[in-house]
Design an enzyme around this catalytic site. Structure first.
Site, PDB file in Angstrom:
ATOM      1  N   VAL A 162     -11.760  41.766  37.133  1.00 51.36           N
ATOM      2  CA  VAL A 162     -11.161  40.488  37.520  1.00 51.36           C
ATOM      3  C   VAL A 162     -10.576  39.797  36.291  1.00 51.36           C
ATOM      4  O   VAL A 162      -9.474  39.237  36.349  1.00 51.36           O
ATOM      5  CB  VAL A 162     -12.180  39.590  38.242  1.00 51.36           C
ATOM      6  N   ASP A 163     -11.281  39.845  35.174  1.00 52.63           N
ATOM      7  CA  ASP A 163     -10.724  39.311  33.935  1.00 52.63           C
ATOM      8  C   ASP A 163      -9.440  40.033  33.550  1.00 52.63           C
ATOM      9  O   ASP A 163      -8.433  39.409  33.190  1.00 52.63           O
ATOM     10  CB  ASP A 163     -11.734  39.455  32.794  1.00 52.63           C
TER      11      ASP A 163
END
Length: 420
Positions: free
Chosen positions: A186-187
């Protein structure tokens, strides 16, 4: 910004980025811009620096092979940047950063919502100094909504967005239960979306055919990105109202598309259409499977997955992984090994493509060079460049401040005060 064809430059040459971000999502975004030629100045806290400089082990090694105090995590997302140290809690530090923002094209930050307003480094304050500025804020949950004030981390968002609910084996299977992905995806995806948004904003500002000449504000949220990258799993839910579950390495919409046990390990089959399945069946002398109404189409194979696997699994155990790859690779049937990371870096194709890059570290800190992973974008006219290794903390402070017009005495005074 355009250079003669004989002297190619990066696609973003001439773009100045003030990087106030740390950890992964923001630095991933700014490394992308740096790889494309932008001048990225990374601002870090004096003494401590970016949090990820300390996220070890593993640590970088010096010339003698001994661990240093710098974690390798930092090197994943800070190539091609210049590092300066500034204490933004001090008024003189804030003034320095405002001067830099006044000359920048882009600011990227990932402080909590409203956290930079007290320093005069929020969008509205900097927009007044530089209307052309593109300002990208990255937070866990966005600038508004009931969760806006919450801190957000990749693992938390993987859980909240549903990604963990579809990752791992089913509850009833051995080792069943929700799992995070092995990388902070997600980062990473947030960094990629953020860099795309910045490129769009630069084009909207500078486009020769109607560019506004004005910057804009970009609000990036990890939760938004986590929901977006659910991709076909999200669209399946929206179409049916049924939440997808975990199925290990099985694809919910394709069959056979998963790992299989072989005589000496495992192999991955990724059969994505009926032609590939027919060629697989012919290769193993089971042409009748492709004519069987239960397996003739992908939709039928998905519905009859259990029956298909009951036939395939004993057959797949008859050959070694290498034998399966040798049998199928020239028949356009996608098939490959399940490598660990060391095996992946040693793969002939990976080595041919130059995925591992060794960059010299010229910081006088005992680290001669740093290995990084190549940027996968291959542009023919404005290729990605590998200009410098991830920097030592504050390696470029004097040089960057000199570009602002500060002489040696002024820099020494700031250092004495602990501003830099």
């Amino acid at each position: 910004m355009n250079a003669p064809a004989s002297t190619p430059t990066g696609a973003l040459a001439g773009i100045k980025v003030l990087d106030l971000s740390r950890v992964l999502a923001g630095p991933w975004c700014t490394q992308m811009l740096a790889d494309l030629g932008a001048d990225v100045v990374k601002v870090e806290r004096p003494v401590a620096g970016d949090d990820t400089r300390h996220w070890g082990p593993p640590f970088l090694k010096d010339g003698a092979g001994n661990d240093t105090r710098e974690a390798s995590y930092f090197t994943a997302c800070n190539r091609n940047k210049r590092s300066i140290t500034v204490d933004m809690a001090q008024p003189e530090g804030q003034a320095l950063l405002r001067r830099m923002a006044a000359q920048a094209d882009v600011v990227v930050e990932n402080f909590k919502v409203g956290g930079l307003a007290q320093y005069g480094l929020d969008y509205e304050s900097l927009k007044a100094l530089n209307p052309r500025l593109i300002y990208c804020s990255i937070t866990g949950f966005g600038q508004d909504g009931p969760y806006a004030e919450r801190a957000g981390y990749d693992l938390m968002v993987q859980a909240m967005c549903g990604l963990m609910s579809i990752t791992g084996h089913a509850d009833e299977a051995p080792g069943g239960g929700p799992l995070k992905v092995g990388v902070a995806v997600v980062d990473v995806f947030t960094g990629l979306y953020a860099s795309n948004a910045i490129l769009a904003a630069l084009n909207a500002r500078d486009n020769a055919h109607g560019g506004s000449g004005q910057g804009q504000y970009i609000d990036m949220a990890l939760l938004d990105v986590g929901m977006a990258v659910l991709a076909n799993q999200a669209s399946g839910f929206l179409a049916t109202g049924q939440a997808p579950g975990r199925a290990g390495n099985i694809h919910p919409s394709l069959a056979p598309y998963q790992d299989f046990a072989t005589a000496d390990g495992n192999v991955l089959l990724a059969i994505g259409n009926d032609g590939q399945f027919a060629r697989f069946c012919a290769a193993i002398g089971q042409e009748g499977w492709a004519q069987d109404a239960r397996f003739a189409t992908n939709t039928a194979r998905v519905h009859n997955r259990a029956a298909l696997l009951a036939l395939m699994q004993p057959v797949m155990r008859l050959r070694t992984t290498a034998q399966w790859i040798s049998l199928l690779e020239d028949k356009a049937v996608p098939c490959g090994p399940i490598n660990d990371v060391a095996q992946a870096f040693d793969d002939p194709q990976v080595r041919h493509r130059g995925i591992r890059k060794e960059l010299p570290r010229e910081a006088g800190d005992g680290i001669a060079q740093v290995a990084t992973v190549a940027n996968p974008m291959r542009l023919s006219a404005t290729p990605v460049s590998y200009r410098s290794a991830p920097p030592a903390l504050g390696q470029h402070t004097e040089a960057v401040l000199a570009e602002l017009g500060l002489d040696a005495a002024a820099v020494a005074d700031l250092r004495r005060k602990g501003v830099i």
